[in-house]
Design a protein around this motif. Structure first.
Motif, mmCIF file in Angstrom:
data_model
loop_
_atom_site.group_PDB
_atom_site.id
_atom_site.type_symbol
_atom_site.label_atom_id
_atom_site.label_comp_id
_atom_site.label_asym_id
_atom_site.label_seq_id
_atom_site.Cartn_x
_atom_site.Cartn_y
_atom_site.Cartn_z
ATOM 1 N N SER A 377 -13.187 -0.570 4.444
ATOM 2 C CA SER A 377 -11.870 -0.526 5.077
ATOM 3 C C SER A 377 -11.019 -1.727 4.686
ATOM 4 C CB SER A 377 -12.034 -0.470 6.599
ATOM 5 O OG SER A 377 -10.782 -0.477 7.247
ATOM 6 N N ALA A 378 -11.641 -2.902 4.615
ATOM 7 C CA ALA A 378 -10.883 -4.117 4.288
ATOM 8 C C ALA A 378 -10.420 -4.124 2.843
ATOM 9 C CB ALA A 378 -11.742 -5.349 4.584
ATOM 10 N N LEU A 379 -11.222 -3.560 1.930
ATOM 11 C CA LEU A 379 -10.900 -3.604 0.503
ATOM 12 C C LEU A 379 -10.189 -2.347 0.011
ATOM 13 C CD1 LEU A 379 -14.227 -5.170 -0.827
ATOM 14 C CD2 LEU A 379 -12.007 -6.303 -0.587
ATOM 15 N N LYS A 380 -9.903 -1.417 0.903
ATOM 16 C CA LYS A 380 -9.255 -0.172 0.488
ATOM 17 C C LYS A 380 -7.889 -0.435 -0.129
ATOM 18 C CE LYS A 380 -8.007 4.453 2.089
ATOM 19 N NZ LYS A 380 -6.720 4.483 1.365
ATOM 20 N N ALA A 381 -7.125 -1.356 0.453
ATOM 21 C CA ALA A 381 -5.797 -1.657 -0.087
ATOM 22 C C ALA A 381 -5.902 -2.211 -1.501
ATOM 23 C CB ALA A 381 -5.077 -2.649 0.822
ATOM 24 N N LEU A 408 -1.350 -9.792 0.529
ATOM 25 C CA LEU A 408 -1.523 -11.058 1.240
ATOM 26 C C LEU A 408 -1.453 -10.844 2.754
ATOM 27 C CD1 LEU A 408 0.535 -13.540 -0.983
ATOM 28 C CD2 LEU A 408 -1.950 -13.441 -0.717
ATOM 29 N N GLN A 409 -0.566 -9.932 3.148
ATOM 30 C CA GLN A 409 -0.464 -9.631 4.574
ATOM 31 C C GLN A 409 -1.720 -8.897 5.065
ATOM 32 O OE1 GLN A 409 3.129 -7.557 5.619
ATOM 33 N NE2 GLN A 409 2.402 -7.027 7.674
ATOM 34 N N ASN A 410 -2.221 -7.941 4.253
ATOM 35 C CA ASN A 410 -3.422 -7.203 4.650
ATOM 36 C C ASN A 410 -4.655 -8.097 4.709
ATOM 37 O OD1 ASN A 410 -1.871 -4.912 4.718
ATOM 38 N ND2 ASN A 410 -2.590 -4.097 2.768
ATOM 39 N N MET A 411 -4.666 -9.126 3.864
ATOM 40 C CA MET A 411 -5.830 -10.003 3.802
ATOM 41 C C MET A 411 -5.742 -11.179 4.782
ATOM 42 S SD MET A 411 -7.999 -8.686 1.865
ATOM 43 C CE MET A 411 -7.748 -7.009 1.304
ATOM 44 N N THR A 412 -4.814 -11.114 5.706
ATOM 45 C CA THR A 412 -4.740 -12.126 6.758
ATOM 46 C C THR A 412 -5.729 -11.766 7.868
ATOM 47 O OG1 THR A 412 -2.399 -12.512 6.273
ATOM 48 C CG2 THR A 412 -3.230 -13.298 8.398
ATOM 49 N N SER A 413 -6.604 -12.686 8.193
ATOM 50 C CA SER A 413 -7.667 -12.416 9.172
ATOM 51 C C SER A 413 -7.086 -12.235 10.570
ATOM 52 C CB SER A 413 -8.675 -13.564 9.183
ATOM 53 O OG SER A 413 -9.281 -13.702 7.915
ATOM 54 N N SER A 414 -7.775 -11.424 11.337
ATOM 55 C CA SER A 414 -7.412 -11.216 12.740
ATOM 56 C C SER A 414 -8.611 -11.552 13.622
ATOM 57 C CB SER A 414 -6.974 -9.760 12.971
ATOM 58 O OG SER A 414 -8.040 -8.883 12.680
ATOM 59 N N ILE A 415 -8.363 -11.646 14.913
ATOM 60 C CA ILE A 415 -9.429 -12.019 15.846
ATOM 61 C C ILE A 415 -10.531 -10.967 15.886
ATOM 62 C CG2 ILE A 415 -9.920 -12.573 18.260
ATOM 63 C CD1 ILE A 415 -7.072 -13.552 18.530
ATOM 64 N N SER A 416 -10.173 -9.706 15.665
ATOM 65 C CA SER A 416 -11.154 -8.625 15.777
ATOM 66 C C SER A 416 -12.070 -8.522 14.559
ATOM 67 C CB SER A 416 -10.427 -7.293 15.978
ATOM 68 O OG SER A 416 -9.551 -7.046 14.885
#
Length: 650
Positions: A377-381, A408-416
């Motif tokens: 899911s993380a690397l799909k973009a 760059l926006q997609n690869m910004t980490s989130s708390i989840s």
């Protein structure tokens, strides 16, 4: 009565060999009494001994037989058939001369078949191929394979090359890509491709050459090779943009030749993704998945059980994939395929017949599967961006800037995010942020995006950055209106002076009349009108014309840019080249500039795709193929246009 009896006693002699008609098998002649000559005044029927007057033809004879002896009409003629060794007219004309028009067309078609379908020269000697041609055209004799290698293919190469030179001569800017590869014969080749925009706004992509390189691939040697390309393909008067991977020797070659250089975005994505795949937790997960995939490839029992379980579970029958070290997306595809077949894989690995002797092979636990799903899911973009940027028929350089900003926006980490996904995103983001960071690269990519009606709003830039880009596009469009030959990525030492000279604040030089006087001369206004039309309407319409002519190139470019920005942005699903084809009249300066930018590919994938083609040409059975034949076959496979294919733009 005595005379008739005497005639019956005579022996009927066969006619001479000069009488070849089949009817003579039923007739003959009496021999003249006391002489050896035949009495040919009457023909005698051998059946009823009737005498029929012979006048030189066989009409009466045939009438007699058909009337009184019809059963004799089926008798085989006495005249012997011609010998089979004797040639007939049809046999003499059974071979098409090689130099005839039809013979040349068939031979050329066979040559095109060899080049387009990647067939070896020896295919013309295969029994099946000969049988097919014999069935289609029995009179055609297939030339030897040496004829195709030494004459037919080189002739097709020269003809196609001449068409390409004519088509490419009309382009102002040509983007070239190049990459190296090694054949199965351990010979190093470098393939060069060309990309330019046709007059009808079609991106033309061609393979220029595939040459064997025996020197080391240093920047100096590559620069020399590129110089030969420019010379051979008559590109010295063109603006050249070089698109390559991020290798240092390619960058050095572009600097030596002073080419504007674009780094392949697909290669950039590969480098960033590879960095993300090196995260320790993901590396261990990939190792376990890779081991399971390899097990199913080498075990026929496990492979068969997997197919059975796939069918029982209603899954698509697919083999598991293994990754390629040089391609990050192969690891992505391996994990994705593994997740799709996970139920069938678990059922197979737990079956006794598969587990026997393979106790060290185990399936993944729930945590591993969850991590694999998160990684996909993380690397799909990144995968989607790689696929999108690798197209050839659509503009791709304008995609780089918005895609990079979005990634760059997609690869910004989130708390989840899990710890593994957090590390992956940080690794990819850190690598991407360091790419295309120079001012020249930013300007190039943002200008291309501004000239694409889909991305002209530049939402990924700040307000000041957008204004700077629009101003630079306006200035470059201004320069394009002054000359037919402009460097698309220009740098003028006195650039500011040039721009100031075209600024609307600079007074415009008065127009000079044919008689040498200025249009602003008061005496010119006092002259009598040369016609009644000028007298009545000249004040209104001439003023408008003078007003348009008085605009500086900068003002015209500025007005075009303002009107261009006021138009609605093109939907992402639409074709930007078709948009420019329709609006080129409304925005002539910007359209001219767009044609130069949007033909530049954002990747060097076109050169890399040649490797697959060349791999089917230089096979193990043809490892001794000469480099010049490799060059010709790869060139024709990509560039040869068959009658039912799109012809190069004239």
């Amino acid at each position: 009565m005595a005379e008739q009896s005497s005639e019956l006693a005579l022996q009927i002699k066969d006619p001479t060999k000069t009488l070849k008609a089949d009817i003579w098998s039923c007739f003959g002649f009496y021999q003249q009494s006391g002489r050896h000559d035949l009495d040919m005044s009457y023909a005698v029927c051998k059946t009823c001994h009737s005498k029929i007057k012979y006048v030189g033809n066989t009409t009466k004879l045939r009438n007699h037989v058909s009337r009184f002896h019809p059963e004799l009409l089926t008798i085989t003629p006495a005249v012997e058939p011609p010998s089979p060794a004797q040639p007939k007219i049809d046999a003499a004309l059974s071979i098409i001369p090689p130099n005839s028009e039809k013979g040349k067309k068939i031979t050329q078609a066979v040559g095109a078949f060899i080049a387009k379908d990647l067939q070896p020269y020896s295919v013309v000697e295969n029994p099946g191929f000969k049988h097919m041609l014999k069935t289609l055209e029995p009179r055609y004799k297939v030339p030897a394979r040496s004829h195709f290698a030494e004459q037919v293919i080189p002739t097709l190469y020269d003809e196609t090359k001449a068409k390409i030179l004519t088509s490419m001569s009309k382009a102002n800017l040509v983007a070239i890509t190049c990459d190296s590869w090694t054949s199965v014969a351990t010979e190093s080749y470098i393939t060069v491709t060309a990309h330019y925009m046709s007059e009808d706004w079609q991106i033309i992509s061609l393979v220029l050459q595939t040459r064997a390189v025996y020197e080391s691939h240093t920047g100096a040697h590559l620069a020399e090779l590129l110089s030969d390309v420019v010379s051979e393909w008559q590109l010295s008067d063109k603006d050249i943009v070089l698109v390559t991977d991020n290798a240092s020797n390619m960058i050095l070659a572009a600097q030596i030749r002073k080419f504007k250089h674009v780094r392949c975005f697909a290669h950039t994505l590969n480098l960033a993704s590879q960095r993300g795949l090196r995260v320790a937790s993901l590396t261990r997960l990939l190792g376990r998945i890779r081991r399971i995939s390899i097990f199913f490839h080498r075990s026929t029992t496990a492979s068969h059980c997997l197919k059975v379980n796939q069918k029982c579970l209603g899954l698509k029958n697919q083999k598991l994939l293994t990754d390629v070290p040089t391609r990050w997306n192969s690891s992505y595809d391996m994990v994705q395929r593994f997740l799709e077949q996970q139920p069938a894989i678990c059922a197979t690995l737990l079956s006794p017949e598969v587990r026997k002797g393979e106790s060290d092979i185990c399936t993944l636990n729930e945590t591993d599967v969850s991590n694999a799903e998160d990684a996909v899911s993380a690397l799909k973009a990144m995968k989607d961006a790689t696929t999108l940027i690798s197209e050839e028929s659509n503009p791709t350089i304008s995609l780089i800037a918005p895609l990079k900003a979005q990634l760059l926006q997609n690869m910004t980490s989130s708390i989840s995010d899990s710890p593994m996904i957090h590390d992956i995103k940080n690794a990819v983001r850190t690598d991407l942020m360091n790419r295309y960071s120079s001012e020249a690269e930013k300007k190039m990519l943002c200008t291309a995006s501004a000239l694409d009606p889909r991305f002209k709003g530049l939402p990924f830039l700040t307000e000041k950055e957008r204004s700077d880009v629009y101003r630079e596009v306006t200035e470059e469009a201004t320069l394009s209106s002054l000359s037919d030959k402009i460097m698309i990525f220009y740098f003028f030492p006195k650039q500011q002076e040039c721009i100031l000279a075209m600024h609307p604040k600079v007074p415009v030089q008065p127009e000079v009349q044919k008689d040498g006087t200025s249009a602003d001369d008061p005496s010119a206004a006092k002259r009598k009108p040369t016609s009644l039309l000028v007298s009545l309407l000249g004040q209104s319409f001439n003023d408008v014309e003078v007003s348009e002519e008085s605009k500086t190139p900068y003002v015209r470019a500025e007005e075009e840019m303002d009107n261009y920005l006021k138009t609605s942005s093109l939907p992402l699903s639409e074709d930007p080249l078709n948009w420019w084809r329709v609006h080129k009249v409304a925005f002539p300066l910007l359209a001219r500039l767009s044609k130069r930018y949007l033909c530049i590919p954002g990747t060097s994938v076109s050169a890399e795709r040649v490797f697959c083609t060349a791999g089917e040409i230089v096979t193990a059975k043809r490892s001794t193929l000469k480099p010049q034949h490799v060059d010709q076959l790869v060139f024709l496979h990509k560039n040869l246009q068959l009658p039912n294919e799109r012809i190069l733009s004239k």
